[in-house]
Scaffold this motif. Structure first.
Motif, mmCIF file in Angstrom:
data_model
loop_
_atom_site.group_PDB
_atom_site.id
_atom_site.type_symbol
_atom_site.label_atom_id
_atom_site.label_comp_id
_atom_site.label_asym_id
_atom_site.label_seq_id
_atom_site.Cartn_x
_atom_site.Cartn_y
_atom_site.Cartn_z
ATOM 1 N N GLY A 44 26.418 39.656 38.881
ATOM 2 C CA GLY A 44 27.133 38.417 38.594
ATOM 3 C C GLY A 44 26.184 37.256 38.421
ATOM 4 O O GLY A 44 25.149 37.190 39.080
ATOM 5 N N ARG A 45 26.558 36.346 37.538
ATOM 6 C CA ARG A 45 25.806 35.115 37.284
ATOM 7 C C ARG A 45 26.669 33.950 37.744
ATOM 8 O O ARG A 45 27.816 33.819 37.340
ATOM 9 N N ARG A 46 26.115 33.106 38.628
ATOM 10 C CA ARG A 46 26.886 31.986 39.180
ATOM 11 C C ARG A 46 27.210 30.980 38.075
ATOM 12 O O ARG A 46 26.372 30.669 37.234
ATOM 13 N N VAL A 47 28.441 30.489 38.100
ATOM 14 C CA VAL A 47 28.904 29.473 37.153
ATOM 15 C C VAL A 47 29.721 28.431 37.912
ATOM 16 O O VAL A 47 30.169 28.676 39.032
ATOM 17 N N ASP A 48 29.921 27.296 37.303
ATOM 18 C CA ASP A 48 30.786 26.261 37.863
ATOM 19 C C ASP A 48 32.222 26.786 37.842
ATOM 20 O O ASP A 48 32.695 27.262 36.811
ATOM 21 N N CYS A 49 32.907 26.712 38.969
ATOM 22 C CA CYS A 49 34.278 27.242 39.046
ATOM 23 C C CYS A 49 35.197 26.611 38.006
ATOM 24 O O CYS A 49 36.102 27.270 37.496
ATOM 25 N N ASP A 50 34.978 25.343 37.692
ATOM 26 C CA ASP A 50 35.835 24.689 36.705
ATOM 27 C C ASP A 50 35.679 25.276 35.308
ATOM 28 O O ASP A 50 36.519 25.045 34.444
ATOM 29 N N SER A 51 34.614 26.042 35.075
ATOM 30 C CA SER A 51 34.422 26.665 33.759
ATOM 31 C C SER A 51 35.210 27.963 33.618
ATOM 32 O O SER A 51 35.237 28.564 32.548
ATOM 33 N N ILE A 52 35.852 28.403 34.705
ATOM 34 C CA ILE A 52 36.630 29.640 34.692
ATOM 35 C C ILE A 52 38.113 29.289 34.806
ATOM 36 O O ILE A 52 38.564 28.838 35.869
ATOM 37 N N THR B 283 30.871 56.271 33.293
ATOM 38 C CA THR B 283 30.072 56.958 32.258
ATOM 39 C C THR B 283 28.662 56.394 32.179
ATOM 40 O O THR B 283 27.826 56.912 31.458
ATOM 41 N N GLY B 284 28.398 55.284 32.903
ATOM 42 C CA GLY B 284 27.089 54.650 32.856
ATOM 43 C C GLY B 284 26.988 53.561 31.802
ATOM 44 O O GLY B 284 25.948 52.940 31.642
ATOM 45 N N ALA B 285 28.074 53.313 31.095
ATOM 46 C CA ALA B 285 28.085 52.271 30.061
ATOM 47 C C ALA B 285 28.613 50.961 30.656
ATOM 48 O O ALA B 285 29.486 50.976 31.522
ATOM 49 N N TYR B 286 28.052 49.839 30.181
ATOM 50 C CA TYR B 286 28.579 48.558 30.630
ATOM 51 C C TYR B 286 29.974 48.350 30.090
ATOM 52 O O TYR B 286 30.256 48.614 28.931
ATOM 53 N N ASN B 287 30.857 47.871 30.944
ATOM 54 C CA ASN B 287 32.187 47.494 30.513
ATOM 55 C C ASN B 287 32.013 46.367 29.498
ATOM 56 O O ASN B 287 31.253 45.434 29.743
ATOM 57 N N PRO B 288 32.672 46.436 28.350
ATOM 58 C CA PRO B 288 32.453 45.417 27.316
ATOM 59 C C PRO B 288 32.999 44.045 27.691
ATOM 60 O O PRO B 288 32.664 43.055 27.052
ATOM 61 N N LEU B 289 33.827 43.944 28.721
ATOM 62 C CA LEU B 289 34.411 42.666 29.114
ATOM 63 C C LEU B 289 33.684 42.086 30.318
ATOM 64 O O LEU B 289 33.407 42.793 31.275
ATOM 65 N N SER B 290 33.383 40.800 30.264
ATOM 66 C CA SER B 290 32.880 40.096 31.441
ATOM 67 C C SER B 290 34.086 39.709 32.272
ATOM 68 O O SER B 290 35.159 39.446 31.740
ATOM 69 N N SER B 291 33.901 39.672 33.572
ATOM 70 C CA SER B 291 35.030 39.380 34.449
ATOM 71 C C SER B 291 34.681 38.229 35.384
ATOM 72 O O SER B 291 33.631 38.239 36.022
ATOM 73 N N PRO B 292 35.567 37.231 35.514
ATOM 74 C CA PRO B 292 35.321 36.168 36.485
ATOM 75 C C PRO B 292 35.526 36.687 37.905
ATOM 76 O O PRO B 292 36.306 37.606 38.140
ATOM 77 N N MET B 293 34.791 36.090 38.858
ATOM 78 C CA MET B 293 34.893 36.475 40.265
ATOM 79 C C MET B 293 34.769 35.225 41.116
ATOM 80 O O MET B 293 34.004 34.324 40.781
ATOM 81 N N PHE B 294 35.522 35.193 42.212
ATOM 82 C CA PHE B 294 35.374 34.140 43.211
ATOM 83 C C PHE B 294 35.088 34.801 44.546
ATOM 84 O O PHE B 294 35.767 35.756 44.933
ATOM 85 N N ILE B 295 34.072 34.296 45.264
ATOM 86 C CA ILE B 295 33.712 34.815 46.583
ATOM 87 C C ILE B 295 33.815 33.687 47.598
ATOM 88 O O ILE B 295 33.306 32.588 47.377
ATOM 89 N N LYS B 296 34.483 33.977 48.718
ATOM 90 C CA LYS B 296 34.663 33.020 49.809
ATOM 91 C C LYS B 296 33.915 33.556 51.031
ATOM 92 O O LYS B 296 34.017 34.743 51.353
ATOM 93 N N SER C 200 24.211 30.413 49.380
ATOM 94 C CA SER C 200 25.364 31.132 49.906
ATOM 95 C C SER C 200 25.999 31.950 48.791
ATOM 96 O O SER C 200 25.950 31.572 47.626
ATOM 97 N N PHE C 201 26.618 33.063 49.164
ATOM 98 C CA PHE C 201 27.372 33.865 48.198
ATOM 99 C C PHE C 201 28.600 33.122 47.690
ATOM 100 O O PHE C 201 29.127 33.428 46.636
ATOM 101 N N GLU C 202 29.100 32.147 48.465
ATOM 102 C CA GLU C 202 30.360 31.508 48.092
ATOM 103 C C GLU C 202 30.251 30.835 46.728
ATOM 104 O O GLU C 202 29.290 30.146 46.432
ATOM 105 N N GLY C 203 31.271 31.057 45.905
ATOM 106 C CA GLY C 203 31.311 30.414 44.599
ATOM 107 C C GLY C 203 31.912 31.310 43.536
ATOM 108 O O GLY C 203 32.516 32.344 43.831
#
Length: 151
Positions: free
Chosen positions: A131-139, A38-51, A25-28
Motif C-alpha cells: 500500500g501507498r499512503r494517500v490523503d484520506c480526502d483523495s479517496i 495465480t501470482g498475478a497482480y490484481n488489475p484494480l487498486s483498492s483503497p484501504m483505511f487502517i485505524k 504510524s500505520f494509521e491512515g
C-alpha cells in the motif's frame, strides 16, 4: 564545574530523539495492490483505511459492496502488523486469511503478504500485498471504510 557523564548524554539523546522525531504510524489511508493466487497482480487498486488504538489495529479495504476487514496487532517497534482479514465482514466471512505487513521507515507505504482466500483460509501460499499512503480526502470511499473498520 561538573563533568557531564556519558550515561547522562545517552539518556538526553534518547529523550530528545523520541520527543523530536515521532515514529510513523500505520494509521491512515492507502491505495493498495495485491497478487492473487495465480501470482498475478490484481488489475484494480483498492483503497484501504487502517485505524490504530494502542497495539491493536482494525481496518477495511475496497468499496461498498465489495470490501473486507482486517484486524491485528502491532509489534513493539510499531512497524510490523500481523493479523487476519475477512471478506466481506468478520461477522459473516465468505473468505478469510492472515496478513503480515511492514511499514516503511518513512511511513509512506507498507509491504507485506497475505494468505487464505477460502472460507476456512486454507491457502498457505503467501502472496504480496502493498500500500501507498494517500490523503484520506483523495479517496471517495474513505468515510465508508472508516465506518466498517471497527472501533
Amino acid at each position: 564545574m561538573k563533568t557531564i557523564t556519558k550515561p547522562f548524554i545517552l539518556a538526553l539523546i534518547a529523550v530528545l530523539g523520541y520527543s523530536c522525531c515521532p515514529r510513523p504510524s500505520f494509521e491512515g489511508c492507502y491505495i493498495t495492490r495485491w497478487k492473487d493466487s495465480t501470482g498475478a497482480y490484481n488489475p484494480l487498486s483498492s483503497p484501504m483505511f487502517i485505524k490504530v488504538r494502542g497495539s491493536q489495529v482494525t481496518g477495511a479495504w475496497g468499496v461498498e459492496g465489495n470490501s473486507g476487514q482486517l484486524r491485528g496487532t502491532l509489534s513493539n517497534n510499531g512497524y510490523e502488523l500481523t493479523g487476519e482479514w475477512a471478506a466481506p465482514l468478520f461477522s459473516s466471512p465468505s473468505y478469510q486469511g492472515k496478513i503480515w505487513f511492514t511499514l516503511s521507515a518513512t511511513g509512506d507505504r507498507f509491504d507485506g503478504t497475505w494468505n487464505g482466500g477460502t472460507p476456512r483460509g486454507t491457502v498457505h501460499t503467501r502472496m504480496e500485498w502493498s500500500g501507498r499512503r494517500v490523503d484520506c480526502d483523495s479517496i471517495p470511499e474513505h468515510k465508508y471504510l472508516k465506518t466498517i473498520a471497527g472501533p
